[in-house]
Motif scaffolding. Structure first.
Motif, short mmCIF file in Angstrom:
data_model
loop_
_atom_site.label_atom_id
_atom_site.label_comp_id
_atom_site.label_asym_id
_atom_site.label_seq_id
_atom_site.Cartn_x
_atom_site.Cartn_y
_atom_site.Cartn_z
N ASP A 45 46.12 -0.97 -14.48
CA ASP A 45 46.48 -1.20 -13.08
C ASP A 45 45.24 -1.16 -12.20
OD1 ASP A 45 49.17 -1.32 -13.72
OD2 ASP A 45 49.67 0.66 -12.90
N GLU A 46 45.32 -1.84 -11.07
CA GLU A 46 44.27 -1.78 -10.05
C GLU A 46 44.67 -0.76 -8.99
OE1 GLU A 46 42.53 -6.30 -10.13
OE2 GLU A 46 44.15 -5.87 -8.70
N LEU A 47 43.68 -0.14 -8.38
CA LEU A 47 43.91 0.80 -7.29
C LEU A 47 43.54 0.13 -5.98
CD1 LEU A 47 42.40 3.99 -8.92
CD2 LEU A 47 44.83 3.39 -8.70
N TRP A 48 44.42 0.24 -4.99
CA TRP A 48 44.24 -0.37 -3.68
C TRP A 48 44.43 0.68 -2.60
CZ3 TRP A 48 43.21 -5.63 -3.03
CH2 TRP A 48 43.33 -6.42 -4.18
N VAL A 49 43.71 0.53 -1.49
CA VAL A 49 43.83 1.42 -0.33
C VAL A 49 44.05 0.56 0.91
CG1 VAL A 49 42.53 2.99 1.17
CG2 VAL A 49 42.40 3.27 -1.30
N THR A 50 44.98 1.00 1.75
CA THR A 50 45.16 0.35 3.04
C THR A 50 44.21 0.98 4.06
OG1 THR A 50 46.91 1.90 3.74
CG2 THR A 50 47.62 -0.13 2.62
N GLY A 51 43.83 0.22 5.05
CA GLY A 51 43.06 0.74 6.18
C GLY A 51 41.65 1.20 5.84
N GLU A 52 41.14 2.06 6.70
CA GLU A 52 39.79 2.63 6.57
C GLU A 52 39.92 4.14 6.54
OE1 GLU A 52 37.32 -0.67 9.13
OE2 GLU A 52 38.42 0.89 10.22
N LEU A 53 39.02 4.80 5.84
CA LEU A 53 39.14 6.23 5.60
C LEU A 53 38.08 7.05 6.32
CD1 LEU A 53 39.87 6.06 1.76
CD2 LEU A 53 41.48 5.93 3.67
N GLY A 54 38.43 8.29 6.63
CA GLY A 54 37.47 9.26 7.14
C GLY A 54 37.51 9.55 8.62
N ALA A 55 38.23 8.78 9.41
CA ALA A 55 38.21 8.98 10.86
C ALA A 55 38.79 10.33 11.27
CB ALA A 55 38.96 7.85 11.56
N ALA A 56 39.95 10.69 10.73
CA ALA A 56 40.58 11.95 11.11
C ALA A 56 39.70 13.14 10.74
CB ALA A 56 41.96 12.07 10.46
N ALA A 57 39.09 13.09 9.57
CA ALA A 57 38.21 14.18 9.13
C ALA A 57 36.97 14.27 10.01
CB ALA A 57 37.81 13.97 7.68
N LEU A 58 36.45 13.14 10.44
CA LEU A 58 35.29 13.15 11.33
C LEU A 58 35.65 13.77 12.68
CD1 LEU A 58 32.35 12.47 11.74
CD2 LEU A 58 33.03 10.13 12.33
N ALA A 59 36.84 13.49 13.19
CA ALA A 59 37.29 14.12 14.43
C ALA A 59 37.38 15.63 14.26
CB ALA A 59 38.64 13.54 14.87
N ALA A 60 38.00 16.07 13.18
CA ALA A 60 38.14 17.51 12.93
C ALA A 60 36.77 18.18 12.78
CB ALA A 60 38.99 17.75 11.68
N ALA A 61 35.85 17.53 12.09
CA ALA A 61 34.50 18.09 11.93
C ALA A 61 33.79 18.21 13.28
CB ALA A 61 33.68 17.22 10.97
N SER A 62 34.01 17.26 14.16
CA SER A 62 33.41 17.33 15.50
C SER A 62 33.95 18.53 16.25
CB SER A 62 33.71 16.05 16.29
OG SER A 62 33.10 14.93 15.67
N TRP A 63 35.27 18.72 16.22
CA TRP A 63 35.86 19.86 16.93
C TRP A 63 35.37 21.18 16.35
CZ3 TRP A 63 40.62 16.48 16.50
CH2 TRP A 63 40.82 15.77 17.69
N GLU A 64 35.21 21.24 15.02
CA GLU A 64 34.70 22.47 14.39
C GLU A 64 33.31 22.82 14.90
OE1 GLU A 64 34.90 22.01 10.16
OE2 GLU A 64 37.08 22.12 10.14
N ARG A 65 32.53 21.81 15.26
CA ARG A 65 31.18 22.03 15.79
C ARG A 65 31.17 22.11 17.32
NH1 ARG A 65 30.57 18.83 11.26
NH2 ARG A 65 29.02 19.57 9.78
N GLU A 66 32.39 22.19 17.89
CA GLU A 66 32.57 22.26 19.34
C GLU A 66 31.98 21.05 20.05
OE1 GLU A 66 31.42 26.11 20.79
OE2 GLU A 66 32.81 27.13 19.43
#
Length: 185
Positions: free
Chosen positions: A26-47
């Motif tokens: 089987d092939e693996l497929w992903v919808t959309g783009e990844l990492g945006a939510a985590a980048l937002a959370a990382a920004s908040w963690e650094r205030e």
């Protein structure tokens, strides 16, 4: 101490797609783009105040219900999972449930535009692989998927549909770099 609110929602589906159906080949497929939510959370963690694009993806995730319905009618989807624990974590869930090994090509992982701006691609890739809360979809589909389906999906939903790897016999998940297994994920 702080108050904690825990919500549980129960429901049913007439024809759910399991995470347990991925098969070698089987092939693996992903919808959309990844990492945006985590980048937002990382920004908040650094205030820091996150970029509006990533803040929006964190605050207003879009469940891919219409997208999965459309994909089911155009592809032979054998397994699927939403990416709430990050691509690496949810790929491990699918691999374990399917009793298979998933291979993810590092160069194919679709990074959110804000991560594409990073000077260090390795940091950006790590955020996209491990961050979570993207709520995009990881699909295992029959290898004969017509690339025309990919183009039609992208035109219809205005988000990418990216082939990121494949399934083989074995267990676990590995990240491939330049076609060679790099590290277990």
């Amino acid at each position: 101490g702080p108050a904690v609110i825990d919500v549980t929602v129960l429901g049913s589906a007439s024809d759910p797609i399991s995470r347990a159906g991925a098969r070698p080949g089987d092939e693996l497929w992903v919808t959309g783009e990844l990492g945006a939510a985590a980048l937002a959370a990382a920004s908040w963690e650094r205030e820091l105040e996150p970029d509006l694009r990533v803040r929006r993806r964190f605050a207003h995730p879009e469940p891919r219900l219409s997208e999965i319905d459309w994909l089911r009618s155009h592809m032979e989807i054998r397994a699927a999972i939403d990416l709430s624990d990050g691509l690496a974590g949810d790929a491990r869930h699918m691999a374990a449930a399917s009793d298979a090994r998933l291979l993810i090509e590092a160069e194919a992982v679709p990074l959110h535009a804000a991560l594409e701006e990073f000077s260090d691609r390795e940091v950006a890739l790590r955020i996209a692989l491990t961050g979570g809360e993207d709520y995009e979809l990881l699909l295992a589909a029959a290898a004969d998927t017509d690339r025309k389906v990919q183009r039609e999906f992208e035109a219809r939903f205005d988000i990418p549909l990216t082939r990121v790897g494949w399934v083989e016999p074995g267990v676990g998940v590995a990240l491939l770099r330049a076609g060679e297994p790099d590290e277990p994920m």
